[in-house]
Design an enzyme around this catalytic site. Structure first.
Site, PDB file in Angstrom:
ATOM      1  N   LYS A  22      -7.744 -14.519  11.213  1.00 23.52           N
ATOM      2  CA  LYS A  22      -7.405 -13.416  12.129  1.00 23.52           C
ATOM      3  C   LYS A  22      -7.645 -12.064  11.460  1.00 23.52           C
ATOM      4  O   LYS A  22      -8.274 -11.176  12.036  1.00 23.52           O
ATOM      5  CB  LYS A  22      -5.916 -13.525  12.527  1.00 23.52           C
ATOM      6  CG  LYS A  22      -5.362 -12.274  13.181  1.00 23.52           C
ATOM      7  CD  LYS A  22      -3.917 -12.433  13.611  1.00 23.52           C
ATOM      8  CE  LYS A  22      -2.879 -12.148  12.560  1.00 23.52           C
ATOM      9  NZ  LYS A  22      -2.602 -10.704  12.334  1.00 23.52           N
ATOM     10  N   ASN A  23      -7.122 -11.914  10.230  1.00 24.53           N
ATOM     11  CA  ASN A  23      -7.154 -10.594   9.596  1.00 24.53           C
ATOM     12  C   ASN A  23      -8.522 -10.233   9.017  1.00 24.53           C
ATOM     13  O   ASN A  23      -8.703  -9.126   8.502  1.00 24.53           O
ATOM     14  CB  ASN A  23      -6.053 -10.489   8.530  1.00 24.53           C
ATOM     15  CG  ASN A  23      -4.676 -10.428   9.185  1.00 24.53           C
ATOM     16  OD1 ASN A  23      -4.574 -10.209  10.402  1.00 24.53           O
ATOM     17  ND2 ASN A  23      -3.630 -10.644   8.412  1.00 24.53           N
ATOM     18  N   CYS A 117       7.761  -1.675  14.552  1.00 25.50           N
ATOM     19  CA  CYS A 117       7.284  -3.047  14.377  1.00 25.50           C
ATOM     20  C   CYS A 117       8.443  -3.893  13.872  1.00 25.50           C
ATOM     21  O   CYS A 117       9.330  -3.384  13.180  1.00 25.50           O
ATOM     22  CB  CYS A 117       6.150  -3.030  13.358  1.00 25.50           C
ATOM     23  SG  CYS A 117       5.578  -4.652  12.888  1.00 25.50           S
ATOM     24  N   ARG A 122       5.905   0.532   9.028  1.00 24.61           N
ATOM     25  CA  ARG A 122       4.445   0.420   9.032  1.00 24.61           C
ATOM     26  C   ARG A 122       3.726   1.679   9.524  1.00 24.61           C
ATOM     27  O   ARG A 122       3.000   1.646  10.521  1.00 24.61           O
ATOM     28  CB  ARG A 122       4.009  -0.809   9.846  1.00 24.61           C
ATOM     29  CG  ARG A 122       4.606  -2.084   9.305  1.00 24.61           C
ATOM     30  CD  ARG A 122       4.113  -3.302  10.013  1.00 24.61           C
ATOM     31  NE  ARG A 122       2.739  -3.640   9.673  1.00 24.61           N
ATOM     32  CZ  ARG A 122       2.052  -4.609  10.257  1.00 24.61           C
ATOM     33  NH1 ARG A 122       2.610  -5.328  11.202  1.00 24.61           N
ATOM     34  NH2 ARG A 122       0.818  -4.868   9.886  1.00 24.61           N
ATOM     35  N   ASP A 306       2.530 -12.680   4.075  1.00 22.30           N
ATOM     36  CA  ASP A 306       2.344 -13.440   5.313  1.00 22.30           C
ATOM     37  C   ASP A 306       2.717 -14.924   5.169  1.00 22.30           C
ATOM     38  O   ASP A 306       2.663 -15.675   6.150  1.00 22.30           O
ATOM     39  CB  ASP A 306       0.894 -13.314   5.810  1.00 22.30           C
ATOM     40  CG  ASP A 306       0.581 -11.908   6.296  1.00 22.30           C
ATOM     41  OD1 ASP A 306       1.533 -11.140   6.533  1.00 22.30           O
ATOM     42  OD2 ASP A 306      -0.611 -11.572   6.424  1.00 22.30           O
ATOM     43  N   ARG A 398      -0.628 -15.336  18.657  1.00 20.65           N
ATOM     44  CA  ARG A 398      -1.353 -14.181  18.114  1.00 20.65           C
ATOM     45  C   ARG A 398      -2.181 -14.585  16.899  1.00 20.65           C
ATOM     46  O   ARG A 398      -3.197 -13.959  16.617  1.00 20.65           O
ATOM     47  CB  ARG A 398      -0.362 -13.092  17.676  1.00 20.65           C
ATOM     48  CG  ARG A 398       0.299 -12.384  18.827  1.00 20.65           C
ATOM     49  CD  ARG A 398       1.062 -11.182  18.322  1.00 20.65           C
ATOM     50  NE  ARG A 398       0.203 -10.411  17.433  1.00 20.65           N
ATOM     51  CZ  ARG A 398       0.629  -9.616  16.480  1.00 20.65           C
ATOM     52  NH1 ARG A 398       1.909  -9.454  16.266  1.00 20.65           N
ATOM     53  NH2 ARG A 398      -0.209  -8.941  15.725  1.00 20.65           N
TER      54      ARG A 398
HETATM   55  N1  EPU Z   1       1.795   1.623   4.370  1.00 14.74           N
HETATM   56  C1  EPU Z   1       2.173   2.953   4.441  1.00 14.74           C
HETATM   57  N2  EPU Z   1       1.304   3.837   5.016  1.00 14.74           N
HETATM   58  C2  EPU Z   1       0.090   3.451   5.500  1.00 14.74           C
HETATM   59  C3  EPU Z   1      -0.300   2.097   5.425  1.00 14.74           C
HETATM   60  C4  EPU Z   1       0.588   1.198   4.847  1.00 14.74           C
HETATM   61  O1  EPU Z   1       3.252   3.319   4.003  1.00 14.74           O
HETATM   62  O2  EPU Z   1      -0.644   4.314   6.000  1.00 14.74           O
HETATM   63  C5  EPU Z   1       2.714   0.632   3.773  1.00 14.74           C
HETATM   64  C6  EPU Z   1       3.208  -0.374   4.821  1.00 14.74           C
HETATM   65  O3  EPU Z   1       4.296   0.110   5.558  1.00 14.74           O
HETATM   66  C7  EPU Z   1       3.556  -1.570   3.954  1.00 14.74           C
HETATM   67  C8  EPU Z   1       2.495  -1.502   2.841  1.00 14.74           C
HETATM   68  O4  EPU Z   1       2.015  -0.156   2.842  1.00 14.74           O
HETATM   69  O5  EPU Z   1       4.823  -1.412   3.418  1.00 14.74           O
HETATM   70  C9  EPU Z   1       1.308  -2.433   2.990  1.00 14.74           C
HETATM   71  O6  EPU Z   1       0.823  -2.372   4.317  1.00 14.74           O
HETATM   72  P1  EPU Z   1      -0.699  -2.621   4.712  1.00 14.74           P
HETATM   73  O7  EPU Z   1      -1.252  -1.350   5.214  1.00 14.74           O
HETATM   74  O8  EPU Z   1      -1.410  -3.312   3.610  1.00 14.74           O
HETATM   75  O9  EPU Z   1      -0.525  -3.623   5.937  1.00 14.74           O
HETATM   76  P2  EPU Z   1      -1.444  -3.676   7.200  1.00 14.74           P
HETATM   77  O10 EPU Z   1      -2.816  -3.313   6.796  1.00 14.74           O
HETATM   78  O11 EPU Z   1      -0.799  -2.957   8.322  1.00 14.74           O
HETATM   79  C10 EPU Z   1      -2.249  -6.141   6.880  1.00 14.74           C
HETATM   80  C11 EPU Z   1      -2.217  -7.399   7.690  1.00 14.74           C
HETATM   81  C12 EPU Z   1      -0.784  -7.910   7.765  1.00 14.74           C
HETATM   82  C13 EPU Z   1      -0.302  -8.182   6.334  1.00 14.74           C
HETATM   83  C14 EPU Z   1      -0.422  -6.903   5.488  1.00 14.74           C
HETATM   84  C15 EPU Z   1      -0.056  -7.101   4.033  1.00 14.74           C
HETATM   85  C16 EPU Z   1      -4.067  -7.115   9.196  1.00 14.74           C
HETATM   86  C17 EPU Z   1      -4.550  -6.906  10.573  1.00 14.74           C
HETATM   87  N3  EPU Z   1      -2.741  -7.139   9.028  1.00 14.74           N
HETATM   88  O12 EPU Z   1      -1.407  -5.220   7.553  1.00 14.74           O
HETATM   89  O13 EPU Z   1      -0.809  -9.127   8.492  1.00 14.74           O
HETATM   90  O14 EPU Z   1       1.033  -8.600   6.343  1.00 14.74           O
HETATM   91  O15 EPU Z   1      -1.787  -6.411   5.565  1.00 14.74           O
HETATM   92  O16 EPU Z   1      -0.856  -8.087   3.454  1.00 14.74           O
HETATM   93  O17 EPU Z   1      -4.871  -7.298   8.286  1.00 14.74           O
HETATM   94  C18 EPU Z   1       0.094 -10.852   9.823  1.00 14.74           C
HETATM   95  O18 EPU Z   1      -1.046 -11.342   9.885  1.00 14.74           O
HETATM   96  O19 EPU Z   1       1.117 -11.457  10.238  1.00 14.74           O
HETATM   97  C19 EPU Z   1       0.264  -9.516   9.270  1.00 14.74           C
HETATM   98  C20 EPU Z   1       1.353  -8.785   9.477  1.00 14.74           C
END
Ligand code: EPU
Length: 419
Positions: A22-23, A117, A122, A306, A398
């Site tokens: 998915k990701n 969320c 996030r 995850d 999802r």
């Molecule tokens: N963060 C910030 N500011 C930002 C971006 C992130 O503070 O602008 C923080 C987040 O709040 C979190 C940390 O940084 O505490 C890491 O977040 P990240 O941005 O890496 O998460 P994401 O990109 O929103 C992806 C996956 C998630 C997975 C996380 C961590 C996708 C579509 N989603 O989310 O997947 O948990 O990386 O590995 O790639 C899932 O599949 O169930 C899922 C939630």
């Protein structure tokens, strides 16, 4: 609404095939916005989230051709709308992945802020700060980010405080079409990012540092459509491996990549599973007797957040104490209360959960608030005494392609029915 009804206590035996990730599918689908021509993506999983991404791309004017075998053809020649609406973004946060490509190719984008969320605040401030550094003008109006750039985005050096996965992906896509060189420092290193880089390179992007936390992108004037394959879903594979630990049995996962699961495989071996890694398969066997282990979630190659909820369900079945520390998201323990309803002894203290294994769980009615929390309830239900009813399975849909059918193939007693 549908629910899953699982009769626990049956060991899992047999073989299943792991679907595309998915990701990885979501950013690769968003990347098709970066060029004209028809892109071909293979191994695209059939999930609620990939359908949402299709709807979002369609709302911009992307033409789509799908076939039953997971091949998706996308063409972004005639883009007529540059707005990602709240209605779509609120159902899938990864919608924000269209911001970088739209802005880089069309100089303009209007994307709804995702809002709250179930697993944490996030924010997307890293994405926005980096685009600003690249010369974009950003305004927040009526819950939307309005982004604009007069000529082209300009390459610069961007540092992420935390290695954000979608943040790295958004900036990789934007920088591929920027003027000059962009350096992303403290970039995320998840396998899904490598998959995106592979696609961008096949489209003509110039990217160095693949697999490291420093990515250098030399922007080009134009990219072309290409053919790419989505990597196997390491989180789906990990969930089935944890499940066989919980129930006992012997399973083979085909079409997966064991090198994408270094921390989980090591932890499961310490917990007592026998694991064999092949080039594109994993075999796992367990007699159902699991040792307690401690877990700390970390960015890749550390233990994936995850899989935290699922491994916690497994730890409730040991006869020892396990400490699970969540460092990525501040609120990712929503499964605890439901596992406690099934008889688990878990105390949460800030970002740590202390699990006192009681050797067993009992079936009851449960529901979850997010995707991986729901997956942990499935693991728990497969091992529990009696019958568990899991509501709100749209969360599972999802991210898990054919979950009930795959588990049935492995001998689980699982039925999907109306609430
Ligand atoms: N963060 C910030 N500011 C930002 C971006 C992130 O503070 O602008 C923080 C987040 O709040 C979190 C940390 O940084 O505490 C890491 O977040 P990240 O941005 O890496 O998460 P994401 O990109 O929103 C992806 C996956 C998630 C997975 C996380 C961590 C996708 C579509 N989603 O989310 O997947 O948990 O990386 O590995 O790639 C899932 O599949 O169930 C899922 C939630």
């Amino acid at each position: 609404m549908d629910k899953l009804v699982i009769e626990g206590g049956f060991p899992l035996y047999g073989e299943i095939s792991i679907s595309g990730a998915k990701n990885a599918a979501l950013p690769l689908m968003a990347a098709t916005l970066l060029s004209s021509g028809t892109h071909t993506l293979h191994n695209v999983p059939d999930l609620r989230d990939t359908r949402t991404m299709n709807k979002l791309l369609e709302s911009f004017g992307v033409m789509r051709k799908e076939s039953d075998n997971g091949t998706l053809r996308l063409n972004a020649d005639n883009i007529k709308n540059l707005e990602a609406s709240y209605d779509l973004v609120k159902t899938m946060r990864a919608s924000v992945l269209v911001l970088g490509p739209l802005l880089a190719r069309f100089k303009k984008a209007r994307v709804s802020l995702p809002g709250g969320c179930a697993i944490g605040a996030r924010p997307i401030n890293f994405h926005l700060q980096a685009l600003k550094q690249m010369g974009a003008t950003l305004t927040l109006t009526d819950g939307y980010v309005e982004a604009e750039v007069t000529d082209r985005l300009i390459g610069t050096t961007v540092y992420f405080d935390i290695p954000s996965v979608t943040g790295t992906e958004n900036i990789l896509m934007a920088a591929s079409l920027a003027k000059g060189t962009t350096v992303i420092k403290n970039a995320a290193r998840e396998p899904e990012i490598e998959n995106l880089i592979q696609m961008l390179k096949s489209m003509g992007a110039k990217i160095e540092g693949v697999g490291t936390d420093k990515l250098t992108i030399h922007g080009v004037d134009q990219l072309q459509a290409a053919e790419n394959t989505i990597i196997p879903d390491r989180i789906e594979a990990g969930t089935y491996l944890i499940a066989v630990g919980a129930t006992g049995g012997n399973i083979t996962l085909n079409n997966c990549n064991p090198s994408h699961l270094p921390s989980l495989l090591d932890k499961l071996r310490v917990a007592g599973l026998e694991i064999e890694e092949g080039d594109n398969y994993i075999k796992a066997a367990s007699n159902g007797s699991i040792r307690n282990i401690d877990i700390k979630t970390l960015p890749y190659p550390g233990f994936p957040t995850d899989l935290q909820a699922q491994i916690m369900a497994l730890m409730t079945l040991t006869n020892g104490l396990s400490v699970i520390h969540e460092t990525i998201f501040e609120n990712r323990f929503m499964h605890v209360a439901e596992l406690v309803r099934m008889g688990a002894d878990i105390k949460v203290d800030g970002r740590s959960a202390i699990v006192k294994g009681r050797g067993e769980l009992n079936g009851t009615r449960v529901m979850a608030t997010d995707l991986r929390a729901s997956a942990s309830l499935v693991v728990a239900a497969l091992a529990a005494k009696g019958v568990t009813h899991i509501s709100r399975i749209y969360h599972l849909e999802r991210g898990y392609d054919n979950l009930a059918a795959k588990l049935t193939n492995l001998g689980a007693k699982i039925q999907q029915m109306k609430e």
